[in-house]
Design a protein around this motif. Structure first.
Motif, PDB file in Angstrom:
ATOM      1  N   UNK A 181     162.933 -71.196  83.251  1.00 12.50           N
ATOM      2  CA  UNK A 181     163.817 -70.927  84.378  1.00 12.50           C
ATOM      3  C   UNK A 181     165.245 -71.306  84.026  1.00 12.50           C
ATOM      4  N   UNK A 182     166.171 -70.430  84.351  1.00 16.25           N
ATOM      5  CA  UNK A 182     167.604 -70.693  84.210  1.00 16.25           C
ATOM      6  C   UNK A 182     168.200 -70.508  85.596  1.00 16.25           C
ATOM      7  N   UNK A 202     152.578 -66.451  95.187  1.00 10.38           N
ATOM      8  CA  UNK A 202     151.600 -65.470  94.715  1.00 10.38           C
ATOM      9  C   UNK A 202     152.284 -64.170  94.304  1.00 10.38           C
ATOM     10  N   UNK A 203     153.293 -63.762  95.074  1.00  9.71           N
ATOM     11  CA  UNK A 203     154.022 -62.531  94.749  1.00  9.71           C
ATOM     12  C   UNK A 203     154.817 -62.725  93.467  1.00  9.71           C
ATOM     13  N   UNK A 204     155.494 -63.861  93.332  1.00  9.50           N
ATOM     14  CA  UNK A 204     156.260 -64.135  92.108  1.00  9.50           C
ATOM     15  C   UNK A 204     155.345 -64.122  90.894  1.00  9.50           C
ATOM     16  N   UNK A 205     154.176 -64.728  91.022  1.00  9.30           N
ATOM     17  CA  UNK A 205     153.224 -64.753  89.904  1.00  9.30           C
ATOM     18  C   UNK A 205     152.703 -63.360  89.591  1.00  9.30           C
ATOM     19  N   UNK A 264     167.300 -68.455  91.610  1.00  7.62           N
ATOM     20  CA  UNK A 264     167.769 -69.562  92.421  1.00  7.62           C
ATOM     21  C   UNK A 264     166.720 -70.675  92.399  1.00  7.62           C
ATOM     22  N   UNK A 265     166.895 -71.666  93.235  1.00  7.09           N
ATOM     23  CA  UNK A 265     165.986 -72.805  93.229  1.00  7.09           C
ATOM     24  C   UNK A 265     164.767 -72.652  94.117  1.00  7.09           C
ATOM     25  N   UNK A 266     164.464 -71.433  94.563  1.00 10.43           N
ATOM     26  CA  UNK A 266     163.333 -71.207  95.445  1.00 10.43           C
ATOM     27  C   UNK A 266     162.036 -71.692  94.794  1.00 10.43           C
ATOM     28  N   UNK A 267     161.201 -72.346  95.558  1.00  5.52           N
ATOM     29  CA  UNK A 267     159.984 -72.972  95.058  1.00  5.52           C
ATOM     30  C   UNK A 267     158.995 -72.030  94.392  1.00  5.52           C
ATOM     31  N   UNK A 268     159.002 -70.750  94.761  1.00  2.00           N
ATOM     32  CA  UNK A 268     158.071 -69.791  94.146  1.00  2.00           C
ATOM     33  C   UNK A 268     158.321 -69.681  92.647  1.00  2.00           C
ATOM     34  N   UNK A 269     159.581 -69.785  92.239  1.00  2.00           N
ATOM     35  CA  UNK A 269     159.899 -69.693  90.815  1.00  2.00           C
ATOM     36  C   UNK A 269     159.477 -70.969  90.083  1.00  2.00           C
ATOM     37  N   UNK A 279     162.057 -57.739  99.808  1.00  2.00           N
ATOM     38  CA  UNK A 279     162.296 -56.907  98.639  1.00  2.00           C
ATOM     39  C   UNK A 279     162.579 -57.846  97.481  1.00  2.00           C
ATOM     40  N   UNK A 280     161.725 -57.775  96.474  1.00  2.00           N
ATOM     41  CA  UNK A 280     161.892 -58.563  95.259  1.00  2.00           C
ATOM     42  C   UNK A 280     162.562 -57.666  94.222  1.00  2.00           C
ATOM     43  N   UNK A 281     163.479 -58.225  93.457  1.00  2.00           N
ATOM     44  CA  UNK A 281     164.161 -57.464  92.421  1.00  2.00           C
ATOM     45  C   UNK A 281     164.059 -58.210  91.095  1.00  2.00           C
TER      46      UNK A 281
END
Length: 194
Positions: free
Chosen positions: A130-131, A97-100, A113-118, A77-79
Motif C-alpha cells: 500500500x502507498x 470483500x469487494x476490495x479483495x 487512501x487510508x480506508x480499512x478495506x485496503x 463505484x470502485x475504480x
C-alpha cells in the motif's frame, strides 16, 4: 457526460412522441454489457499487469423506483486506475470483500487512501504493497489545525514541498533515479519534525 436515469430518458422521449419503456432500455444495456465483457476483461488484465494501480471508491446513489416509497440507496463505484486505463466496478457495498475480489491476483503497489478495506487487503495478500496518498494524509492534519496551527502549517508546508519535488521529476521510469535521491535540503523542518 450527460448521464440520466433510464426513467428520466423514457419521460423525455415520450414528450417527443417516442414510446419506449425503461425495461427495453435496460435490456439494451444488459445486451451491450454482455457484448463488451471481453473488452472489460482485457482491460482489467492490462491494469493488473501494471506495477502500480490507484484504487478508490465513491458513492453512487440509486433513485427509488418511481411510485414506490422509500429513500434512495447508495451503492459504490470502485475504480482501479493506471496512467493509460481505468476499470470501474459497481457494487452495493464498500466492504473489504469487494476490495479483495477486485484486486484478487494483483501483485504490486496500490495507491489508495487510508480506508480499512485496503488495509485488510494488504493483510490478506502479501503481494500487495500500500502507498497511501499524501492528499489524504494532508486532510488529517487539516482536521487538527485549530488545535495545532503552527505545527500543522509546518507539516502542510513540507507536504507541499514534496509535491514540488515530484512536479519537477519526469514521470514513470525516466524519473525513478531522481525520485529516489534524497531532497533533504528542500524538506528541512525548523520544528525538527521527524
Amino acid at each position: 457526460l450527460d448521464h440520466m436515469p433510464l426513467e428520466r430518458i423514457v419521460r423525455a422521449w415520450a414528450r417527443d412522441g417516442l414510446d419506449v419503456t425503461s425495461q427495453t432500455l435496460w435490456d439494451y444495456l444488459e445486451r451491450v454489457a454482455r457484448l463488451v465483457k471481453p473488452v472489460y476483461d482485457r482491460l482489467q488484465a492490462y491494469v493488473f499487469a501494471q506495477p502500480i494501480v490507484g484504487a478508490d471508491e465513491t458513492r453512487w446513489r440509486l433513485l427509488a423506483p418511481r411510485g414506490k416509497k422509500g429513500s434512495s440507496k447508495t451503492w459504490w463505484v470502485w475504480a482501479l486506475t493506471t496512467p493509460k486505463a481505468v476499470v470501474y466496478h459497481l457494487d452495493e457495498t464498500r466492504s473489504k470483500t469487494v476490495a479483495e475480489k477486485l484486486l484478487k491476483g494483483f501483485c504490486g503497489i496500490v495507491v489508495c487512501d487510508g480506508y480499512g478495506a485496503y488495509k485488510a487487503l494488504r493483510a490478506a495478500h502479501s503481494g500487495v504493497v500500500l502507498a497511501h496518498c499524501w492528499a489524504h494524509a494532508r486532510r488529517e492534519f487539516l482536521d487538527i489545525e485549530r488545535a495545532f496551527p503552527v505545527e500543522v502549517a509546518e507539516i502542510v508546508g513540507l507536504i507541499q514541498k514534496l509535491y514540488l519535488v515530484e512536479k519537477d521529476i519526469p514521470r514513470g521510469a525516466d524519473g525513478d533515479a531522481e525520485r529516489s535521491e534524497e531532497h533533504t535540503s528542500e524538506l528541512q523542518s525548523p520544528l525538527n519534525i521527524s
